[in-house]
Design a protein around this motif. Sequence first.
Motif, short mmCIF file in Angstrom:
data_model
loop_
_atom_site.label_atom_id
_atom_site.label_comp_id
_atom_site.label_asym_id
_atom_site.label_seq_id
_atom_site.Cartn_x
_atom_site.Cartn_y
_atom_site.Cartn_z
N SER A 1 29.27 -10.01 -6.30
CA SER A 1 29.77 -10.89 -7.35
C SER A 1 31.26 -11.14 -7.12
CB SER A 1 29.54 -10.25 -8.73
OG SER A 1 30.14 -11.01 -9.75
N PHE A 2 31.67 -12.41 -7.28
CA PHE A 2 33.06 -12.79 -7.02
C PHE A 2 33.62 -13.59 -8.19
CE2 PHE A 2 30.55 -13.24 -3.03
CZ PHE A 2 30.99 -12.09 -2.38
N ALA A 3 34.91 -13.40 -8.42
CA ALA A 3 35.58 -14.16 -9.48
C ALA A 3 35.97 -15.55 -9.01
CB ALA A 3 36.81 -13.40 -9.96
N THR A 4 36.29 -15.68 -7.71
CA THR A 4 36.78 -16.95 -7.18
C THR A 4 36.13 -17.24 -5.83
OG1 THR A 4 38.62 -15.94 -5.97
CG2 THR A 4 39.03 -16.59 -8.27
N VAL A 5 36.21 -18.50 -5.42
CA VAL A 5 35.72 -18.89 -4.09
C VAL A 5 36.54 -18.19 -3.01
CG1 VAL A 5 35.46 -20.81 -2.49
CG2 VAL A 5 34.79 -21.09 -4.88
N SER A 6 37.84 -18.06 -3.23
CA SER A 6 38.70 -17.39 -2.25
C SER A 6 38.26 -15.94 -2.03
CB SER A 6 40.16 -17.44 -2.70
OG SER A 6 40.62 -18.77 -2.74
N GLU A 7 37.90 -15.27 -3.12
CA GLU A 7 37.42 -13.89 -3.01
C GLU A 7 36.11 -13.85 -2.23
OE1 GLU A 7 35.77 -10.41 -6.03
OE2 GLU A 7 37.21 -11.89 -6.79
N GLY A 8 35.24 -14.81 -2.52
CA GLY A 8 33.98 -14.88 -1.79
C GLY A 8 34.18 -15.17 -0.32
N GLU A 9 35.11 -16.07 0.01
CA GLU A 9 35.39 -16.37 1.41
C GLU A 9 35.91 -15.14 2.15
OE1 GLU A 9 38.47 -19.00 4.11
OE2 GLU A 9 37.84 -19.83 2.17
N SER B 1 27.76 -21.21 0.80
CA SER B 1 27.05 -19.94 0.63
C SER B 1 27.17 -19.36 -0.76
CB SER B 1 27.58 -18.90 1.63
OG SER B 1 27.36 -19.30 2.96
N LEU B 2 27.96 -19.97 -1.63
CA LEU B 2 28.20 -19.42 -2.95
C LEU B 2 27.55 -20.29 -4.02
CD1 LEU B 2 32.00 -18.55 -2.58
CD2 LEU B 2 30.05 -17.01 -2.32
N ARG B 3 27.10 -19.66 -5.09
CA ARG B 3 26.56 -20.37 -6.24
C ARG B 3 27.10 -19.71 -7.51
NH1 ARG B 3 22.23 -17.28 -8.34
NH2 ARG B 3 21.39 -15.74 -6.88
N ARG B 4 27.24 -20.50 -8.54
CA ARG B 4 27.76 -20.01 -9.82
C ARG B 4 26.61 -19.42 -10.65
NH1 ARG B 4 33.22 -19.66 -10.74
NH2 ARG B 4 33.44 -21.74 -9.80
N MET B 5 26.85 -18.26 -11.23
CA MET B 5 25.87 -17.62 -12.09
C MET B 5 26.11 -17.99 -13.56
SD MET B 5 25.59 -13.81 -10.36
CE MET B 5 27.36 -13.43 -10.55
N GLY B 6 25.19 -17.57 -14.41
CA GLY B 6 25.29 -17.90 -15.83
C GLY B 6 26.53 -17.34 -16.49
N ASN B 7 27.06 -16.24 -15.96
CA ASN B 7 28.27 -15.64 -16.54
C ASN B 7 29.55 -16.26 -16.00
OD1 ASN B 7 28.41 -14.59 -13.98
ND2 ASN B 7 28.26 -12.44 -14.58
N GLY B 8 29.42 -17.28 -15.14
CA GLY B 8 30.59 -17.96 -14.61
C GLY B 8 31.10 -17.40 -13.31
N ARG B 9 30.65 -16.21 -12.92
CA ARG B 9 31.06 -15.64 -11.65
C ARG B 9 30.22 -16.24 -10.52
NH1 ARG B 9 34.39 -11.30 -11.70
NH2 ARG B 9 33.52 -10.44 -9.78
#
Length: 288
Positions: free
Chosen positions: A153-161, A186-194
Amino acid sequence: MSQRAQPRHAFFAVLGHEVHVTEWGDRSAPPLVMWHGLARTSRDFDELAAGFAADHFVICPDTIGRGQSSWSENPEAEYSIKHYARIALGVMDHYGMAKAGWFGTSMGGLIGMRIASDPMADRLRYLIINDIGPEVPQPAIDRILAYAADLPSFATVSEGEAWLRTTYAPFGAAEDPFWQRMAMTSLRRMGNGRLTLHYDPKIVVQFTASAEELLSWERYDRIGVPMHVFQGANSDILPPQILQRMCASGPRPTSTTMQGCGHAPSLSLPGYVGFVREVVARLQTRCG
């Protein structure tokens, strides 16, 4: 990038699933299928597919459960190499591809070998396998399960990258646009916004429900299409002893070991793209 080397996107039904395909090049050109690895998407091939778009029609599907393709309601039966091969043939049928070249990375290589060892082997002109064999060592499976079974789980796209760059560092050298696109696709937004990764965590069921697909030397020995294998020099998925056995049996493929890579070489740098084109040209010559 030329107009021909721009990606297009298609969605259509195959075996009860909506499948997303990234298309490159002219539909009248020789067909080439590029199929991605376990927890990846079709967009990993953008550089490689663009490098073939001038003289090939390249299709890069998202396997069900990944990217923009639909998820399965029966994962034990449908998240399997056997079922993916059926979907792959359905995708080829959709495009009217009686015969096509195949480039498969990791799981995509297993799918290609499955087709090439079946009665439908004549659907493939040649087979290129990127860092996988008919036997997958258990320690490598354990490593994959350690990162793929539980979605981060990531807060931002930068964190995911940053996570993707670290986790997929074994892909080897790649330019910044490759990693930036990996994050965007490769990233998708979840219901909680993360944010999390763009795949169904149940895809790992193939390691238990259809474990026989990970030890398939008997099937491998039936392959007769021209074949080449890429190996990451530091790969735990395709260690030297398995590659040596592959090259001495069955289709007796040619092989290339990519230095500075583990599992699996991205082959996204311009020089690598040119080399893959040379490999395809040699395999096509052997096809007659």
